[in-house]
Design an enzyme around this catalytic site. Structure first.
Site, PDB file in Angstrom:
ATOM      1  CG  ASN A  40      -1.856   1.082   1.403  1.00  0.00           C
ATOM      2  OD1 ASN A  40      -1.499   2.215   1.105  1.00  0.00           O
ATOM      3  ND2 ASN A  40      -3.050   0.830   1.911  1.00  0.00           N
ATOM      4  CG  ASP A 169       6.347  -4.192   9.054  1.00  0.00           C
ATOM      5  OD1 ASP A 169       5.863  -3.064   8.825  1.00  0.00           O
ATOM      6  OD2 ASP A 169       6.310  -5.121   8.240  1.00  0.00           O
ATOM      7  CD  GLU A 399      13.272  -3.474   3.461  1.00  0.00           C
ATOM      8  OE1 GLU A 399      14.013  -4.439   3.212  1.00  0.00           O
ATOM      9  OE2 GLU A 399      12.196  -3.582   4.058  1.00  0.00           O
TER      10      GLU A 399
HETATM   11  C1  GLC Z   1       8.151  -4.101   5.235  1.00  0.00           C
HETATM   12  C2  GLC Z   1       8.059  -2.700   5.796  1.00  0.00           C
HETATM   13  C3  GLC Z   1       6.812  -2.022   5.281  1.00  0.00           C
HETATM   14  C4  GLC Z   1       6.816  -2.064   3.759  1.00  0.00           C
HETATM   15  C5  GLC Z   1       7.047  -3.466   3.224  1.00  0.00           C
HETATM   16  C6  GLC Z   1       7.308  -3.475   1.729  1.00  0.00           C
HETATM   17  O1  GLC Z   1       7.103  -4.906   5.645  1.00  0.00           O
HETATM   18  O2  GLC Z   1       8.092  -2.709   7.181  1.00  0.00           O
HETATM   19  O3  GLC Z   1       6.734  -0.703   5.709  1.00  0.00           O
HETATM   20  O4  GLC Z   1       5.628  -1.549   3.273  1.00  0.00           O
HETATM   21  O5  GLC Z   1       8.167  -4.029   3.831  1.00  0.00           O
HETATM   22  O6  GLC Z   1       8.359  -2.626   1.408  1.00  0.00           O
END
Ligand code: GLC
Length: 433
Positions: A40, A169, A399
Site C-alpha cells: 500500500n 513493522d 530498502e
Molecule cells: C516491510 C516494511 C513495510 C513495507 C514493506 C514493503 O514490511 O516494514 O513498511 O511496506 O516491507 O516494502
C-alpha cells in the site's frame, strides 16, 4: 557531499531502471523475492518516482492499488495480484474472501497526499482531471472508513490492530503492546530470513505474535466492530494518525479544487478538528516528543522513534511543543552524518542495523522534512535532505540504510528508495548547490 553531474545522471538512470525492473505491469513490487506483491504505502511513494519520467504510469500505480479497495472502504496493506512462493504469510493464511486477494489489514494512508502532488505537478492536465474524477470518491470512501471504523467512539485518534499496519513493522514502540498478544501454536516456515540475514529481521517471538493477530482477524470474520472490541493489540499509532491527518487535509484540498462539497467533506473537516484537540494524549513531557498510545494498557508506548516526529508532517505540533521537539531532533541528527534513524540513537532499544529499530528509511525522512519546511525549520529540513541523499551516495537504492554507516540494510534494488531518489533527492542537487 557533492557528486559529479555525471554520477548524478548515472544514479537517475539506475533509479529508473530499478522501477522498470520492479514493474509487474500496473504495479511495482517493493523488491523481487522479499516482497513480491503490491504494498500500500510503497505504491503511493513509488508513484512519485514514476511521475518525472512516466506520468501515466504514476497514475496507474495508484489506481491499481485502489482497485483492491474493500467494500468497506479499506485499502489493504498488500494486494496479492499473482502467486508467489517467496513470501510468507500468503493469501491462504490471511483467508480473505469476497475481495481481491489481499491481506485483511491496511497501512499508513499517504495516498491522498501523493495524489495531491500528482495533481499539482501534472504535465498532462487532461489526464490528471480524468483520473481524479474516479480517485476522489475512492479516497473519500477510504478516509471515512478510517474515521468511522477505526475510531468508532469518536476519540479523535484512530487505532491500528497490527504492527504491520504502521509500516514500521518491527519498531520497538510496539514491544510492550505486542507482549500482551498470545503466541500461535502452529509451526511455520518464514521466507524473509531466506532473503535477508536474520540479524536484520524480527525475532521469532515477534513473528509468532504477528501471526496470532492474522489468525484472529480471520476468526473474527474481518468484522470491524468485533475486532475493535476484542483485538488484543490496539494502538493509537502516532505515524498513522499524523499521515491520515495530513492526507485528509490534502484530500479536502483536492475536493475544493474540483468542486466536491457535501456532507462527507463536512464530516472530514470535523474529524480534523477532533484529532487536533486529542493530540495532547500522545505528547510526553518527559521525552519532549510524541509517542504512540497502547489503548489496552492505557499507557504511552515507551520507545523514542521517528514516528514521534511525524506530527510535523500533519501540522499537529503546537507552539509549546515545537521548540522542545526541534531540540530532540537536533540531538538526534548529531549522532549521524546521514538522516533520521527509525529509533533515537540514545534509546535503549536502538539497533542501527535491525529492521525499524535503527535503520534510516528515506520516505519517512521525506515526510518529516516536508513538515519541517511547513513550520519554517528550513535548516533542519535541508540537513535531512542532504543526509538522505548521502545514503544513496553511500550504498544505492536499498530498502533502508544502516543508521551510522549508510550501508545497505534490508533488501536491495528497492522501489521506494529509487522513487525518493527520482522525485526528491537526485534532480535537485544542482539547484541546491
Ligand atoms: C516491510 C516494511 C513495510 C513495507 C514493506 C514493503 O514490511 O516494514 O513498511 O511496506 O516491507 O516494502
Amino acid at each position: 557531499m557533492k557528486v559529479s553531474d555525471h554520477k548524478n545522471a548515472q544514479l537517475i538512470e539506475e533509479a529508473k531502471a530499478t522501477l522498470i525492473n520492479n514493474d509487474l505491469g500496473g504495479y511495482t513490487v517493493p523488491t523481487h523475492g522479499l516482497y513480491p506483491f503490491q504494498w500500500n504505502w510503497d505504491s503511493a511513494i513509488v508513484a512519485l518516482g514514476w511521475l518525472p519520467f512516466d506520468e501515466p504510469r504514476a497514475w496507474e500505480e495508484t489506481t491499481s492499488l485502489l482497485s483492491a479497495q474493500w467494500q468497506t472502504g479499506m485499502v489493504p496493506h498488500v494486494v496479492f495480484h499473482q502467486q508467489s512462493d517467496t513470501y510468507f504469510p500468503g493469501p491462504d493464511i490471511w483467508g480473505v474472501k469476497n475481495e481481491l486477494d489481499s491481506t485483511s489489514i491496511t497501512q499508513p494512508p499517504v495516498l491522498a497526499s501523493v495524489i495531491k502532488i500528482l495533481y499539482e505537478e501534472t504535465k498532462d492536465r487532461a489526464l490528471a482531471d480524468s483520473q481524479i474524477k474516479t480517485i476522489i470518491p475512492q479516497l473519500i470512501h477510504s478516509h471515512l472508513w478510517w474515521y468511522k471504523h477505526r475510531d468508532p467512539e469518536n476519540t479523535g485518534l484512530v487505532v491500528s490492530y497490527h504492527p504491520w499496519e504502521s509500516g514500521m513493522d518491527n519498531s520497538p514502540a510496539w514491544d510492550d503492546a505486542l507482549e500482551a498478544v498470545p503466541c500461535i501454536d502452529w509451526e511455520y516456515t518464514r521466507r524473509d530470513t531466506s532473503h535477508i540475514d536474520a540479524s536484520e529481521r524480527p525475532h521469532k517471538k515477534e513473528y509468532d505474535r504477528f501471526l496470532y493477530l492474522v489468525d484472529f482477524f480471520r476468526k473474527m470474520n474481518f468484522d470491524d466492530t468485533l475486532i475493535y472490541q476484542d483485538c488484543p493489540y490496539r494502538v493509537n499509532d502516532v505515524s498513522i494518525i499524523s499521515i491520515l491527518h495530513r492526507a485528509t487535509k490534502d484530500l479536502l484540498w483536492l475536493c475544493e479544487k474540483t468542486g466536491v462539497d457535501n456532507e462527507q467533506t463536512e464530516y472530514l473537516k470535523e474529524r480534523l478538528n477532533l484529532t487536533a484537540s486529542a493530540m495532547n494524549k500522545l505528547w510526553c513531557a518527559k521525552t519532549n516528543m510524541f509517542h504512540s498510545f497502547d489503548t489496552r494498557s492505557n499507557s504511552l508506548c515507551q520507545a523514542r522513534t521517528s514516528a514521534g516526529l511525524l506530527p510535523f508532517f500533519a501540522g499537529l505540533v503546537n507552539e509549546q511543543q515545537a521548540t522542545p521537539l526541534i531540540s530532540v531532533l537536533d540531538n538526534w541528527l548529531e549522532h549521524s552524518q546521514f538522516a533520521i534513524s527509525s529509533t533515537h540513537p540514545e534509546d535503549p532499544n536502538y539497533e542501527p542495523q535491525r529492521y525499524w529499530r535503527g535503520p534510516i528509511w528515506l520516505h519517512v525522512n521525506w515526510m518529516i522534512m516536508l513538515g519541517l519546511k511547513d513550520y519554517g525549520f528550513s535548516t533542519q529540513a535541508e540537513r535531512i535532505t542532504d543526509g538522505s541523499r548521502a545514503c544513496i551516495y553511500a550504498s544505492g537504492f536499498n530498502e533502508s540504510f544502516h543508521a551510522e554507516t549508510g550501508a545497505r540494510s534490508g533488501g536491495a534494488d528497492f522501489s521506494w528508495t529509487a522513487a525518493m531518489g527520482l522525485y526528491w533527492l537526485l534532480p535537485n542537487q544542482t539547484e541546491k548547490e
